[in-house]
Structures are given as C-alpha cells and as structure tokens.
Design a protein around this motif. Structure first.
Motif, short mmCIF file in Angstrom:
data_model
loop_
_atom_site.label_atom_id
_atom_site.label_comp_id
_atom_site.label_asym_id
_atom_site.label_seq_id
_atom_site.Cartn_x
_atom_site.Cartn_y
_atom_site.Cartn_z
N SER A 75 0.83 -1.21 0.00
CA SER A 75 0.00 0.00 0.00
C SER A 75 0.86 1.25 0.00
CB SER A 75 -0.92 0.01 1.22
OG SER A 75 -1.78 -1.09 1.20
N ILE A 76 1.92 1.24 0.79
CA ILE A 76 2.81 2.40 0.85
C ILE A 76 3.53 2.60 -0.47
CG2 ILE A 76 4.90 3.29 1.95
CD1 ILE A 76 3.84 2.11 4.58
N VAL A 77 3.97 1.51 -1.09
CA VAL A 77 4.64 1.62 -2.40
C VAL A 77 3.69 2.22 -3.42
CG1 VAL A 77 5.53 0.26 -4.34
CG2 VAL A 77 6.35 -0.18 -2.03
N TYR A 78 2.43 1.79 -3.40
CA TYR A 78 1.47 2.36 -4.35
C TYR A 78 1.28 3.85 -4.09
CZ TYR A 78 -2.67 3.55 -6.90
OH TYR A 78 -3.54 4.19 -7.75
N ILE A 79 1.07 4.22 -2.84
CA ILE A 79 0.76 5.62 -2.51
C ILE A 79 1.96 6.53 -2.74
CG2 ILE A 79 0.19 7.16 -0.59
CD1 ILE A 79 -1.67 4.93 0.43
N VAL A 80 3.16 6.06 -2.44
CA VAL A 80 4.35 6.92 -2.53
C VAL A 80 4.97 6.92 -3.92
CG1 VAL A 80 6.69 7.18 -1.62
CG2 VAL A 80 4.83 6.70 -0.07
N ASP A 81 4.90 5.81 -4.64
CA ASP A 81 5.58 5.71 -5.93
C ASP A 81 4.63 5.73 -7.12
OD1 ASP A 81 7.75 5.29 -7.74
OD2 ASP A 81 7.22 3.17 -7.80
N VAL A 82 3.65 4.85 -7.12
CA VAL A 82 2.80 4.68 -8.30
C VAL A 82 1.80 5.83 -8.43
CG1 VAL A 82 1.14 3.15 -9.41
CG2 VAL A 82 3.09 2.20 -8.19
N ARG A 83 1.13 6.18 -7.35
CA ARG A 83 0.10 7.22 -7.40
C ARG A 83 0.63 8.56 -7.91
NH1 ARG A 83 -2.65 10.76 -3.42
NH2 ARG A 83 -4.79 10.95 -4.14
N PRO A 84 1.78 9.08 -7.41
CA PRO A 84 2.28 10.33 -7.97
C PRO A 84 2.64 10.23 -9.45
CG PRO A 84 3.31 9.91 -5.87
CD PRO A 84 2.54 8.69 -6.22
N ALA A 85 3.16 9.08 -9.88
CA ALA A 85 3.48 8.91 -11.30
C ALA A 85 2.22 8.91 -12.15
CB ALA A 85 4.26 7.61 -11.50
N LEU A 86 1.16 8.28 -11.65
CA LEU A 86 -0.10 8.27 -12.38
C LEU A 86 -0.71 9.66 -12.44
CD1 LEU A 86 -1.74 5.00 -11.00
CD2 LEU A 86 -0.56 5.33 -13.17
N LYS A 87 -0.61 10.40 -11.34
CA LYS A 87 -1.14 11.75 -11.33
C LYS A 87 -0.37 12.66 -12.29
CE LYS A 87 -2.54 13.67 -7.52
NZ LYS A 87 -2.61 14.16 -6.13
N GLN A 88 0.92 12.48 -12.38
CA GLN A 88 1.73 13.29 -13.27
C GLN A 88 1.39 12.99 -14.73
OE1 GLN A 88 5.93 12.66 -12.94
NE2 GLN A 88 6.43 14.57 -13.97
N VAL A 89 1.21 11.73 -15.05
CA VAL A 89 0.90 11.34 -16.42
C VAL A 89 -0.50 11.81 -16.83
CG1 VAL A 89 0.39 9.33 -17.86
CG2 VAL A 89 2.47 9.40 -16.53
N SER A 90 -1.44 11.71 -15.90
CA SER A 90 -2.83 12.06 -16.23
C SER A 90 -3.14 13.52 -15.93
CB SER A 90 -3.80 11.14 -15.49
OG SER A 90 -3.65 11.30 -14.09
N GLY A 91 -2.14 14.31 -15.65
CA GLY A 91 -2.36 15.74 -15.43
C GLY A 91 -2.88 16.08 -14.06
N GLY A 92 -2.70 15.20 -13.09
CA GLY A 92 -3.12 15.49 -11.73
C GLY A 92 -4.61 15.33 -11.50
N ARG A 93 -5.31 14.81 -12.47
CA ARG A 93 -6.76 14.65 -12.31
C ARG A 93 -7.07 13.37 -11.56
NH1 ARG A 93 -9.59 18.09 -16.03
NH2 ARG A 93 -8.06 19.18 -17.27
N GLY A 94 -8.04 13.46 -10.72
CA GLY A 94 -8.47 12.32 -9.93
C GLY A 94 -9.27 12.80 -8.75
#
Length: 114
Positions: A75-94
């Motif tokens: 869960s921490i890996v997802y929140i700290v690593d994957v989630r910011p990368a996804l937000k950056q790619v998708s323009g911070g939308r969510g």
C-alpha cells in the motif's frame, strides 16, 4: 490493564492500516489503465489484485503477522511511488479534481505580484 491498552492500540492500528489499503485500492480502481502504461508501472489489474489482497489480509490476520506487514508495504509503495506517477501522467486529475495550473491559488492564478 496494560495488556488491555496494548490490545486497544493494536486494534486501532489495524483499522488505520485497513483504511490505508482501502484508500490505495479505491485510488487504483479509479485511475485509467493507459496511465499505468504511460507511467511505466505495473498494469492496473496487478495493483488491484495486490491491494485487494492487502486489504483482505489486513482484515483477517493479526497485525503482528508477516502478511499484513507485506500488505502495508504494498500500500505504501502504491501511494508513494505509483500514485504520484499516475497523477503526473494524467495531469493530476483524480477524485473529482478540476484542472488548473500549478500557479493557481485558492482564489485564482497567482503570478507573483506581477
């Protein structure tokens, strides 16, 4: 009396860790599949399975076991690593966020007094 307090603390910690896994699972579910590929992360189904298992394991097992600790790490890996990368790619939308510039303040654009 001391053991009762320790048990209460572990129960509270278990609830917090379950909430962390649930947040990560819901966030992973609302992200687009192509954002995972664009961010060069594992695919969406991988993260949904891992985070779903983390949530179930944190519910079923004692917090002092190795399985809930592995779930917390996922869960921490997802929140700290994957989630910011996804937000950056998708323009911070969510989560219903509207688009805007990085210089936008709460009342509109901030241009540094210029």
């Amino acid at each position: 009396m001391l053991m009762l307090g320790f048990t209460g603390f572990l129960g509270l910690l278990k609830i917090v860790l379950m909430a962390l896994a649930a947040f990560a699972l819901v966030d992973a579910a609302i992200r687009r599949e192509d954002a995972y590929r664009a961010a060069d992360k594992q695919n969406k189904m991988f993260w949904l399975i891992i985070l779903g298992i983390a949530l179930v394991v944190s519910y079923l097992f004692s917090i002092l076991s190795i399985l809930p600790i592995a779930g917390v790490i996922a869960s921490i890996v997802y929140i700290v690593d994957v989630r910011p990368a996804l937000k950056q790619v998708s323009g911070g939308r969510g989560w219903g966020r509207r688009g805007g510039s990085s210089s936008d303040g709460p009342y509109g654009p901030y241009n540094g007094g210029r």
